[in-house]
Design a protein around this motif. Sequence first.
Motif, PDB file in Angstrom:
ATOM      1  N   LEU A  18      15.323  61.531 -32.437  1.00 60.55           N
ATOM      2  CA  LEU A  18      15.862  62.004 -33.706  1.00 60.55           C
ATOM      3  C   LEU A  18      17.378  61.845 -33.632  1.00 60.55           C
ATOM      4  CD1 LEU A  18      13.910  65.399 -34.025  1.00 60.55           C
ATOM      5  CD2 LEU A  18      13.339  63.240 -35.152  1.00 60.55           C
ATOM      6  N   ASN A  19      17.951  61.123 -34.590  1.00 60.64           N
ATOM      7  CA  ASN A  19      19.402  60.933 -34.591  1.00 60.64           C
ATOM      8  C   ASN A  19      20.110  62.164 -35.135  1.00 60.64           C
ATOM      9  OD1 ASN A  19      18.594  58.398 -33.887  1.00 60.64           O
ATOM     10  ND2 ASN A  19      19.815  57.327 -35.421  1.00 60.64           N
ATOM     11  N   LYS A  21      22.415  64.299 -37.382  1.00 59.42           N
ATOM     12  CA  LYS A  21      22.638  64.153 -38.814  1.00 59.42           C
ATOM     13  C   LYS A  21      23.923  63.367 -39.090  1.00 59.42           C
ATOM     14  CE  LYS A  21      23.299  66.658 -43.132  1.00 59.42           C
ATOM     15  NZ  LYS A  21      23.604  67.957 -43.770  1.00 59.42           N
ATOM     16  N   GLY A  22      23.794  62.369 -39.941  1.00 59.68           N
ATOM     17  CA  GLY A  22      24.945  61.574 -40.333  1.00 59.68           C
ATOM     18  C   GLY A  22      25.229  60.377 -39.452  1.00 59.68           C
ATOM     19  N   GLU A  23      24.447  60.204 -38.369  1.00 59.84           N
ATOM     20  CA  GLU A  23      24.669  59.093 -37.446  1.00 59.84           C
ATOM     21  C   GLU A  23      23.584  58.038 -37.599  1.00 59.84           C
ATOM     22  OE1 GLU A  23      27.309  58.736 -35.855  1.00 59.84           O
ATOM     23  OE2 GLU A  23      28.167  60.753 -35.572  1.00 59.84           O
ATOM     24  N   GLU A  24      24.007  56.769 -37.713  1.00 63.42           N
ATOM     25  CA  GLU A  24      23.052  55.673 -37.806  1.00 63.42           C
ATOM     26  C   GLU A  24      22.519  55.278 -36.431  1.00 63.42           C
ATOM     27  OE1 GLU A  24      24.398  52.334 -40.012  1.00 63.42           O
ATOM     28  OE2 GLU A  24      24.995  53.493 -41.763  1.00 63.42           O
ATOM     29  N   LEU A  25      23.365  55.438 -35.418  1.00 66.64           N
ATOM     30  CA  LEU A  25      22.957  55.083 -34.061  1.00 66.64           C
ATOM     31  C   LEU A  25      22.661  56.338 -33.248  1.00 66.64           C
ATOM     32  CD1 LEU A  25      25.530  52.280 -33.196  1.00 66.64           C
ATOM     33  CD2 LEU A  25      23.152  51.997 -33.878  1.00 66.64           C
ATOM     34  N   CYS A  26      21.696  56.226 -32.363  1.00 69.15           N
ATOM     35  CA  CYS A  26      21.335  57.349 -31.503  1.00 69.15           C
ATOM     36  C   CYS A  26      22.173  57.302 -30.225  1.00 69.15           C
ATOM     37  CB  CYS A  26      19.848  57.299 -31.150  1.00 69.15           C
ATOM     38  SG  CYS A  26      19.287  58.742 -30.208  1.00 69.15           S
ATOM     39  N   GLY A  27      22.719  58.434 -29.844  1.00 71.32           N
ATOM     40  CA  GLY A  27      23.510  58.523 -28.623  1.00 71.32           C
ATOM     41  C   GLY A  27      22.668  58.637 -27.371  1.00 71.32           C
ATOM     42  N   ASP A  28      21.347  58.775 -27.538  1.00 74.15           N
ATOM     43  CA  ASP A  28      20.403  58.709 -26.416  1.00 74.15           C
ATOM     44  C   ASP A  28      19.763  57.323 -26.413  1.00 74.15           C
ATOM     45  OD1 ASP A  28      20.890  61.438 -26.163  1.00 74.15           O
ATOM     46  OD2 ASP A  28      19.038  62.008 -27.206  1.00 74.15           O
ATOM     47  N   GLN A  29      19.470  56.814 -25.245  1.00 79.00           N
ATOM     48  CA  GLN A  29      18.782  55.528 -25.139  1.00 79.00           C
ATOM     49  C   GLN A  29      17.699  55.608 -24.082  1.00 79.00           C
ATOM     50  OE1 GLN A  29      19.266  52.666 -27.051  1.00 79.00           O
ATOM     51  NE2 GLN A  29      20.608  53.979 -28.282  1.00 79.00           N
ATOM     52  N   VAL A  30      16.582  54.930 -24.346  1.00 73.95           N
ATOM     53  CA  VAL A  30      15.483  54.853 -23.375  1.00 73.95           C
ATOM     54  C   VAL A  30      15.144  53.389 -23.155  1.00 73.95           C
ATOM     55  CG1 VAL A  30      13.066  55.394 -22.895  1.00 73.95           C
ATOM     56  CG2 VAL A  30      14.505  57.066 -24.070  1.00 73.95           C
ATOM     57  N   LEU A 204       8.594  66.157 -31.081  1.00 71.67           N
ATOM     58  CA  LEU A 204       9.762  65.847 -31.914  1.00 71.67           C
ATOM     59  C   LEU A 204       9.581  66.351 -33.352  1.00 71.67           C
ATOM     60  CD1 LEU A 204      10.945  62.326 -30.712  1.00 71.67           C
ATOM     61  CD2 LEU A 204      11.860  64.575 -30.160  1.00 71.67           C
ATOM     62  N   LYS A 205       8.345  66.402 -33.803  1.00 76.67           N
ATOM     63  CA  LYS A 205       8.072  66.983 -35.125  1.00 76.67           C
ATOM     64  C   LYS A 205       8.454  68.459 -35.133  1.00 76.67           C
ATOM     65  CE  LYS A 205       4.253  67.675 -38.411  1.00 76.67           C
ATOM     66  NZ  LYS A 205       2.788  67.475 -38.624  1.00 76.67           N
ATOM     67  N   LYS A 206       8.098  69.175 -34.051  1.00 80.07           N
ATOM     68  CA  LYS A 206       8.463  70.584 -33.925  1.00 80.07           C
ATOM     69  C   LYS A 206       9.976  70.736 -33.783  1.00 80.07           C
ATOM     70  CE  LYS A 206       7.793  75.021 -33.215  1.00 80.07           C
ATOM     71  NZ  LYS A 206       7.331  75.932 -34.289  1.00 80.07           N
ATOM     72  N   THR A 207      10.602  69.831 -33.040  1.00 83.81           N
ATOM     73  CA  THR A 207      12.059  69.843 -32.875  1.00 83.81           C
ATOM     74  C   THR A 207      12.753  69.694 -34.219  1.00 83.81           C
ATOM     75  OG1 THR A 207      11.840  68.860 -30.669  1.00 83.81           O
ATOM     76  CG2 THR A 207      13.995  68.701 -31.715  1.00 83.81           C
ATOM     77  N   HIS A 208      12.277  68.750 -35.012  1.00 87.76           N
ATOM     78  CA  HIS A 208      12.839  68.528 -36.348  1.00 87.76           C
ATOM     79  C   HIS A 208      12.707  69.783 -37.208  1.00 87.76           C
ATOM     80  CE1 HIS A 208      13.113  66.936 -40.475  1.00 87.76           C
ATOM     81  NE2 HIS A 208      13.838  65.957 -39.952  1.00 87.76           N
ATOM     82  N   SER A 209      11.559  70.442 -37.088  1.00 86.19           N
ATOM     83  CA  SER A 209      11.316  71.664 -37.853  1.00 86.19           C
ATOM     84  C   SER A 209      12.290  72.773 -37.446  1.00 86.19           C
ATOM     85  CB  SER A 209       9.870  72.128 -37.644  1.00 86.19           C
ATOM     86  OG  SER A 209       9.632  73.389 -38.233  1.00 86.19           O
ATOM     87  N   LEU A 210      12.545  72.910 -36.149  1.00 81.05           N
ATOM     88  CA  LEU A 210      13.456  73.943 -35.666  1.00 81.05           C
ATOM     89  C   LEU A 210      14.890  73.695 -36.125  1.00 81.05           C
ATOM     90  CD1 LEU A 210      12.063  74.403 -32.048  1.00 81.05           C
ATOM     91  CD2 LEU A 210      12.003  76.091 -33.885  1.00 81.05           C
ATOM     92  N   ASP A 218      21.546  64.391 -30.936  1.00 84.74           N
ATOM     93  CA  ASP A 218      20.501  63.397 -30.698  1.00 84.74           C
ATOM     94  C   ASP A 218      19.425  63.997 -29.791  1.00 84.74           C
ATOM     95  OD1 ASP A 218      21.891  61.132 -31.993  1.00 84.74           O
ATOM     96  OD2 ASP A 218      23.313  61.371 -30.349  1.00 84.74           O
ATOM     97  N   ALA A 219      18.180  63.865 -30.215  1.00 88.16           N
ATOM     98  CA  ALA A 219      17.060  64.472 -29.480  1.00 88.16           C
ATOM     99  C   ALA A 219      16.049  63.395 -29.120  1.00 88.16           C
ATOM    100  CB  ALA A 219      16.396  65.556 -30.327  1.00 88.16           C
ATOM    101  N   THR A 220      15.800  63.242 -27.826  1.00 87.92           N
ATOM    102  CA  THR A 220      14.918  62.167 -27.345  1.00 87.92           C
ATOM    103  C   THR A 220      13.886  62.710 -26.368  1.00 87.92           C
ATOM    104  OG1 THR A 220      16.644  60.497 -27.620  1.00 87.92           O
ATOM    105  CG2 THR A 220      14.862  59.966 -26.100  1.00 87.92           C
ATOM    106  N   PHE A 221      12.676  62.183 -26.474  1.00 86.08           N
ATOM    107  CA  PHE A 221      11.585  62.570 -25.581  1.00 86.08           C
ATOM    108  C   PHE A 221      10.889  61.285 -25.141  1.00 86.08           C
ATOM    109  CE2 PHE A 221       7.564  65.484 -25.277  1.00 86.08           C
ATOM    110  CZ  PHE A 221       7.695  65.501 -23.891  1.00 86.08           C
ATOM    111  N   ALA A 222      10.739  61.104 -23.830  1.00 84.53           N
ATOM    112  CA  ALA A 222      10.033  59.949 -23.278  1.00 84.53           C
ATOM    113  C   ALA A 222       9.005  60.465 -22.276  1.00 84.53           C
ATOM    114  CB  ALA A 222      11.003  59.000 -22.582  1.00 84.53           C
TER     115      ALA A 222
END
Length: 392
Positions: A18-19, A21-30, A204-210, A218-222
């Motif tokens: 999840l990027n 808010k307001g950012e087109e690029l994600c600061g996390d990378q996998v 990530l759906k729950k993360t978005h809800s919170l 930036d929120a990433t899960f792998a």
Amino acid sequence: MYCPVTVDNFLDIYNDSLNKKGEELCGDQVKYLKTDKKVTIVLSDGLGSGVKASILATLTTEILITMLDADLPLEEVLKTVIVTLPICKVRKIAYSTFTIIQVNCETNHFTVINFDNPPPLYFHQGKVVKLEAKTETILERKIAIAEGYLERGDFLGAVSDGVLYAGMGVTLNFGWGWEQIADYVEGILGQRSHTARTIVREVLKKTHSLYQGEIGDDATFAGIYVRKRHPLMIFTGPPLDREQDEFYIEKLLNFKGRKVICGGTTGNIIANYLGETIEMDLSTIRKDLPPIGMLSYMDLVTEGILTISKATEYIKGCDGDLSRLRFDHNGAYLLAKEILQADSIVFMVGQSINEFYQNPLLPKNISIRRNLIEELVQFLKSKQREVTIEYC
């Protein structure tokens, strides 16, 4: 403790982000890489957000994946990254943090190397297990290293702190927290059959809800989920040597997995061997595609060149994501679906050339069928699928 590997186990890998808010690029990378011997996953969290964070995280993942793939000593790999990414002078923290997960495909032994990211999430038999990590100091940076073994039904994941602190400042708390995430994943594992994709997306759906839609970081899960393998064999094109037909037919019939035939001549060879006639399903005929057929022991029978070409177009159009494959009950859609549902795919490609499809400008030893298959295989491998080609 050594855990024997079941040959039909599959290491299912998925990641999503999840990027902020307001950012087109994600600061996390996998980035992850699968070979016959090992699986390597790297999650990097660049300092801050946006373009700068994305570049730093990308640089980190590329260095780590490249050096680890070359089997360089871990200490040398970590020193290279630490030296390349200096400390922020203002905040006194690293410009990029990272988590490395490596799994030995022969033993399913895993190692997690963690530098300033939240601790890994490991689940065995549906329950969270806290990994005991040892700490090593490399160039004055503390690196946490944990080990274990994966079995069928286990899940091993890495998160960035954007997941951990979901809801902070929105719900007037200090975030979701590692324990709450672990409890949530346990709930997912206890509900239904899974893939790595369903587990990661649910979290990530729950993360978005919170965050209530206001993603603060930036929120990433792998993660890796160990499940039963879904193998597929596709037999297309008659073998060069007709005396070998029976050998390859038996190989297809004895294959433990889904079985697909692509090609009228190939289908007729197998039908004759079985003493049957291919029945056509005319409801699947389209203007540019012949109908599919039905044959005992086969999960799908299609025409060859046209169907493979269109299926490749469908697969690339949805970027290898089954959930984005547009439905149309035709041979190409059904072939694309079979391929995208499979974890490991064996293409058995006969090299007898059908002159009707052969380009007269090409040498006789280069068939359109072979080129199509190699193009499809290259794309599938770029999506980390296990694919092999056997020419016959």
